[in-house]
Write a protein that holds these residues in place. Structure first.
Motif, PDB file in Angstrom:
ATOM      1  N   ASP A  53       1.524  15.638   1.572  1.00  0.00           N
ATOM      2  CA  ASP A  53       1.750  16.462   2.754  1.00  0.00           C
ATOM      3  C   ASP A  53       2.963  15.960   3.530  1.00  0.00           C
ATOM      4  OD1 ASP A  53      -0.491  17.977   2.152  1.00  0.00           O
ATOM      5  OD2 ASP A  53      -1.825  16.714   3.377  1.00  0.00           O
ATOM      6  N   GLY A  54       3.516  16.847   4.365  1.00  0.00           N
ATOM      7  CA  GLY A  54       4.610  16.464   5.238  1.00  0.00           C
ATOM      8  C   GLY A  54       5.954  16.963   4.754  1.00  0.00           C
ATOM      9  N   ASP A  55       6.951  16.911   5.647  1.00  0.00           N
ATOM     10  CA  ASP A  55       8.289  17.326   5.240  1.00  0.00           C
ATOM     11  C   ASP A  55       8.950  16.206   4.442  1.00  0.00           C
ATOM     12  OD1 ASP A  55       9.360  15.413   7.029  1.00  0.00           O
ATOM     13  OD2 ASP A  55       9.670  16.888   8.615  1.00  0.00           O
ATOM     14  N   TRP A  56      10.171  16.466   3.985  1.00  0.00           N
ATOM     15  CA  TRP A  56      10.859  15.554   3.066  1.00  0.00           C
ATOM     16  C   TRP A  56      10.953  14.153   3.650  1.00  0.00           C
ATOM     17  CZ3 TRP A  56      14.884  12.216   2.535  1.00  0.00           C
ATOM     18  CH2 TRP A  56      15.368  11.963   1.242  1.00  0.00           C
ATOM     19  N   LEU A  57      11.395  14.029   4.901  1.00  0.00           N
ATOM     20  CA  LEU A  57      11.608  12.713   5.492  1.00  0.00           C
ATOM     21  C   LEU A  57      10.282  12.004   5.766  1.00  0.00           C
ATOM     22  CD1 LEU A  57      13.801  10.773   6.351  1.00  0.00           C
ATOM     23  CD2 LEU A  57      13.728  11.776   8.651  1.00  0.00           C
TER      24      LEU A  57
END
Length: 360
Positions: A53-57
């Motif tokens: 889960d989560g964005d790229w960074l």
């Protein structure tokens, strides 16, 4: 001069989120690559990290913290140099955000912040040789006594430009990588985040970095040059105080490229003659992880040699090369030569010595 020891390692790759899972997956025959699609209906096999889960960074910082913790680096004062080695740096995040204006070094500073790193921070981006060159740079600090510990992070994460770029050059295999294979048709890319914790004090470390070399020969900007492979190996051996006969295993660059695999073997024969040491390639198991490959493959290879796990090689070998991948770990490989070859004429090698555990 101080010595250089591999005090800890961490790895996240397609085989699993840590070294233990990667070794277990190898024992079960490895994992199949997923598929990376780019606009225009093109796609190729790709060894991706398990989805999170989560964005790229967010995902990247979480993974970096995990592999750094696995290496033991978060249990240290974190005042030595930190080397962030990558080909694509944070290109995946830039593609997602549309922000291509930030400073090239900003990604390394972000990772230092997420690790609460207090020492100097460096970006090393020399294409596929990035992580090897980071280890060589860290070694210069530690051997000179300018630091007691250093951390090398090898990071290569998915982005469209890299995959489409390799695809447009017709360098990617349509199905699977076959290092030294009779039907090899190209390489398969992959993601990896790896951490190598290096120290000048042995402690309980088993592996010593005996020496290494980086030779740049740009006569073939996208491929290996046999004479440069030879020069790389000879310099690495000389800096390690070894002869070719003492090398018990060579970790190849070999990724399944029709030309580059042959060039690497040609260069090795100039050093070792007709009797090559046992050979291994890890790229059919985790993909070619570009700038991270030096760190990722050292982490995985040392674990394989310690546990006896070994990458399977079921494809037929190319008889014209006169070289085959070892079917199992050699039992007496005290010295290991680890090669990484890359775009721009980079030819880098490290020599590891297996000291068999902690001193008496």
């Amino acid at each position: 001069m101080n010595e250089l020891w591999l005090a800890g390692r961490g790895l996240a790759c397609a085989l699993g989120p840590d070294v233990g899972h990667a070794v277990a997956a190898l024992r079960q025959g490895g994992v199949a690559p997923a598929r990376f699609e780019v606009p225009g209906g093109f796609g190729w096999p790709y060894f991706a990290l398990p989805a999170e889960d989560g964005d790229w960074l967010e995902r990247t910082c979480r993974t970096v913290r995990r592999v750094a913790r696995e290496s033991g680096a978060l249990d240290t004062p974190r005042r030595g140099p930190l080397f962030v080695a990558s080909s694509s740096i944070d290109l995946g995040e830039r593609e997602a955000s549309g922000d291509f204006e930030r400073d090239f070094h900003a990604f390394a500073e972000t990772l230092a912040e997420t690790l609460d790193w207090q020492g100097p921070v460096f970006t090393v981006s020399t294409a596929c040789t990035s992580a090897h060159n980071a280890v060589l740079s860290a070694g210069a600090w530690l051997r000179a006594g300018d630091a007691a510990e250093a951390l090398v992070l090898g990071i290569e994460l998915a982005n469209r430009l890299t995959v489409a770029g390799f695809g447009s050059m017709q360098l990617l295999a349509p199905d699977a990588a076959q290092p030294l294979g009779a039907s090899r048709r190209g390489l398969v890319l992959g993601e990896a985040v790896a951490a190598l914790r290096l120290t000048s004090a042995r402690g309980t470390a088993r592996w010593r970095v005996a020496g290494g070399a980086n030779v740049v020969d740009g006569r073939d900007p996208a491929g290996a040059v046999p004479s440069a492979v030879e020069a790389m190996c000879r310099e690495a051996l000389q800096r390690s105080g070894l002869t070719a006969a003492q090398i018990g295993l060579v970790k190849l660059q070999a990724a399944g490229s029709p030309a580059n695999d042959a060039s690497e073997i040609d260069g090795l024969r100039r050093v070792f003659g007709s009797g090559l040491p046992p050979l291994v390639s890890l790229k059919a198991a985790i993909g070619h992880t570009l700038g991270a490959s030096g760190a990722a493959e050292l982490a995985l290879l040392t674990a394989c040699l310690e546990t006896g796990a070994w990458p399977s090689s079921v494809h037929a070998h190319d008889p014209t090369l006169g070289a085959r991948l070892a079917a199992q770990a050699p039992p007496d490989a005290r010295y290991v030569l680890a090669n990484i070859l890359g775009f721009g004429g980079g030819h880098a090698a490290l020599v590891l010595e297996d000291r068999g555990g902690a001193p008496a």
